[in-house]
Motif scaffolding. Structure first.
Motif, PDB file in Angstrom:
ATOM      1  N   UNK A   1      -7.358  19.489  -2.721  1.00 41.13           N
ATOM      2  CA  UNK A   1      -8.027  18.269  -3.178  1.00 41.13           C
ATOM      3  C   UNK A   1      -8.989  17.806  -2.086  1.00 41.13           C
ATOM      4  N   UNK A   2     -10.306  17.822  -2.336  1.00 42.17           N
ATOM      5  CA  UNK A   2     -11.249  17.347  -1.313  1.00 42.17           C
ATOM      6  C   UNK A   2     -11.140  15.846  -1.100  1.00 42.17           C
ATOM      7  N   UNK A   3     -11.293  15.428   0.141  1.00 36.60           N
ATOM      8  CA  UNK A   3     -11.291  14.002   0.504  1.00 36.60           C
ATOM      9  C   UNK A   3     -12.667  13.695   1.086  1.00 36.60           C
TER      10      UNK A   3
ATOM     11  N   UNK B   1       4.579  10.464   9.338  1.00 35.55           N
ATOM     12  CA  UNK B   1       5.622   9.437   9.320  1.00 35.55           C
ATOM     13  C   UNK B   1       5.240   8.257   8.431  1.00 35.55           C
ATOM     14  N   UNK B   2       3.949   7.857   8.472  1.00 33.75           N
ATOM     15  CA  UNK B   2       3.508   6.702   7.668  1.00 33.75           C
ATOM     16  C   UNK B   2       2.020   6.836   7.376  1.00 33.75           C
ATOM     17  N   UNK B   3       1.624   6.286   6.230  1.00 38.74           N
ATOM     18  CA  UNK B   3       0.218   6.269   5.816  1.00 38.74           C
ATOM     19  C   UNK B   3      -0.126   4.852   5.393  1.00 38.74           C
ATOM     20  N   UNK B   4      -1.173   4.289   6.011  1.00 43.87           N
ATOM     21  CA  UNK B   4      -1.548   2.909   5.688  1.00 43.87           C
ATOM     22  C   UNK B   4      -3.061   2.764   5.536  1.00 43.87           C
ATOM     23  N   UNK B   5      -3.442   1.786   4.714  1.00 44.30           N
ATOM     24  CA  UNK B   5      -4.852   1.431   4.577  1.00 44.30           C
ATOM     25  C   UNK B   5      -5.245   0.533   5.739  1.00 44.30           C
ATOM     26  N   UNK B   6      -6.410   0.787   6.322  1.00 45.77           N
ATOM     27  CA  UNK B   6      -6.895  -0.021   7.441  1.00 45.77           C
ATOM     28  C   UNK B   6      -8.393  -0.279   7.266  1.00 45.77           C
TER      29      UNK B   6
ATOM     30  N   UNK C   1     -13.740   8.002   0.908  1.00 52.87           N
ATOM     31  CA  UNK C   1     -14.451   7.182  -0.072  1.00 52.87           C
ATOM     32  C   UNK C   1     -13.478   6.431  -0.969  1.00 52.87           C
ATOM     33  N   UNK C   2     -12.430   7.096  -1.413  1.00 53.59           N
ATOM     34  CA  UNK C   2     -11.396   6.456  -2.231  1.00 53.59           C
ATOM     35  C   UNK C   2     -10.114   6.407  -1.415  1.00 53.59           C
ATOM     36  N   UNK C   3     -10.046   5.415  -0.521  1.00 50.64           N
ATOM     37  CA  UNK C   3      -8.938   5.345   0.427  1.00 50.64           C
ATOM     38  C   UNK C   3      -7.603   5.114  -0.273  1.00 50.64           C
ATOM     39  N   UNK C   4      -7.567   4.256  -1.287  1.00 47.99           N
ATOM     40  CA  UNK C   4      -6.307   3.966  -1.983  1.00 47.99           C
ATOM     41  C   UNK C   4      -5.750   5.207  -2.658  1.00 47.99           C
TER      42      UNK C   4
ATOM     43  N   UNK D   1     -16.758   3.483   9.681  1.00 45.65           N
ATOM     44  CA  UNK D   1     -15.534   3.416  10.458  1.00 45.65           C
ATOM     45  C   UNK D   1     -14.429   4.266   9.854  1.00 45.65           C
ATOM     46  N   UNK D   2     -13.203   3.765   9.931  1.00 52.17           N
ATOM     47  CA  UNK D   2     -12.037   4.461   9.380  1.00 52.17           C
ATOM     48  C   UNK D   2     -11.347   3.567   8.352  1.00 52.17           C
ATOM     49  N   UNK D   3     -10.778   4.193   7.324  1.00 51.58           N
ATOM     50  CA  UNK D   3     -10.127   3.422   6.259  1.00 51.58           C
ATOM     51  C   UNK D   3      -8.677   3.829   6.036  1.00 51.58           C
ATOM     52  N   UNK D   4      -8.205   4.901   6.685  1.00 52.43           N
ATOM     53  CA  UNK D   4      -6.820   5.360   6.522  1.00 52.43           C
ATOM     54  C   UNK D   4      -6.233   5.676   7.893  1.00 52.43           C
TER      55      UNK D   4
END
Length: 274
Positions: free
Chosen positions: A113-115, A200-205, A261-264, A227-230
């Motif tokens: 799956x491309x991100x 360990x964990x994945x969060x939106x930032x 692009x689709x962080x969620x 910037x960064x979103x994940x």
């Protein structure tokens, strides 16, 4: 001591430098209005060419190297290492641009799956394109010698093409997610392959502290202009290198932040496969 694969390379390099020097001198003389002298230099280039072809053929024959095989080896080893890497890099940029124009799918493995992370990348190319057009117009006004003006214009246009190739390479080589790992890339270079069982964990930032790939302490940021979103926290440190340079530094990090692009949706997929 010269090895068989390098037989004939040294004289070929010297001849190539001589021909480049003669070509540059010919352009300068033409711009200065000395076309006769420029023609003499052009004939000298042809002399250098046939002399090096003859001399290299003799050298290959003395070393009992077949002519075709010898020239193929010379062509492969003719540019020094840094020059060869630069040529390969440029070819990669041009190939990526052609693929992007042809709307070819991105380079990811089957079933991966491309991100993508293309948001915020358009304003800079537009600005650079406008600046290049203004630069070309200024060159034609400021520089009175038409050959020099044309050469500089072509150089400006080619640099713009390479810049768009740089952007296309990043679109053609996005991050991607497989059944077992998260692969993070910087263009064609793979920065890190993170096993999903090491996450360990994945969060939106919303981290706009940098707009380019960088490492600070134990945190790696694979950022874009947005910037960064994940943020991905790791159970054990992950080794990574931000670039493909020969002596690029390696870092051990415990958190990797990147843009999507689709962080969620990306976070949901990571949590689902973790």
């Amino acid at each position: 001591m010269e090895t068989e694969t390098a037989v004939g390379t040294r004289p070929a390099r010297i001849a190539l430098l001589a021909m480049v020097g003669l070509a540059v001198a010919g352009v300068v003389l033409t711009a200065a209005g000395h076309s006769d002298a420029a023609r003499v230099l052009a004939l000298a280039e042809l002399d250098v060419l046939w002399i090096v072809l003859l001399a290299t053929g003799v050298i290959l024959h003395r070393h009992r190297v077949p002519l075709f095989v010898g020239w193929r080896r010379i062509a492969a080893s003719l540019p020094p290492g840094p020059v060869r890497r630069a040529i390969v890099s440029e070819l990669g940029l041009l190939t990526a641009l052609i693929r992007a124009v042809a709307q070819r799918p991105p380079h990811v493995p089957l079933n991966a799956i491309p991100i993508t992370s293309t948001q915020g990348t358009l304003p800079i190319p537009i600005a650079i394109a406008v600046v290049t057009v203004l630069e070309v117009a200024a060159l034609h006004i400021i520089i009175p010698w038409r050959p020099v003006s044309i050469a500089l214009t072509l150089a400006s246009v080619y640099s713009l093409i390479l810049f768009f190739g740089y952007l296309a390479e990043r679109r053609q080589h996005p991050h991607y997610l497989t059944a077992t790992s998260l692969v993070l890339r910087n263009g064609a270079h793979t920065i890190a392959t993170v096993p999903l069982d090491n996450i360990d964990a994945v969060t939106l930032i919303q981290d706009g502290s940098v707009t380019y790939p960088a490492v600070e302490g134990k945190i790696a940021r694979i950022a874009t202009m947005e910037g960064c979103s994940i943020s991905v926290s790791l159970r054990s440190p992950q080794l990574l290198a931000l670039t493909a340079r020969h002596r690029a530094s390696e870092y051990a990090v415990s958190e990797i932040r990147f843009a999507a692009d689709d962080a969620r949706e990306t976070c949901a997929r990571l949590l689902d496969r973790r």
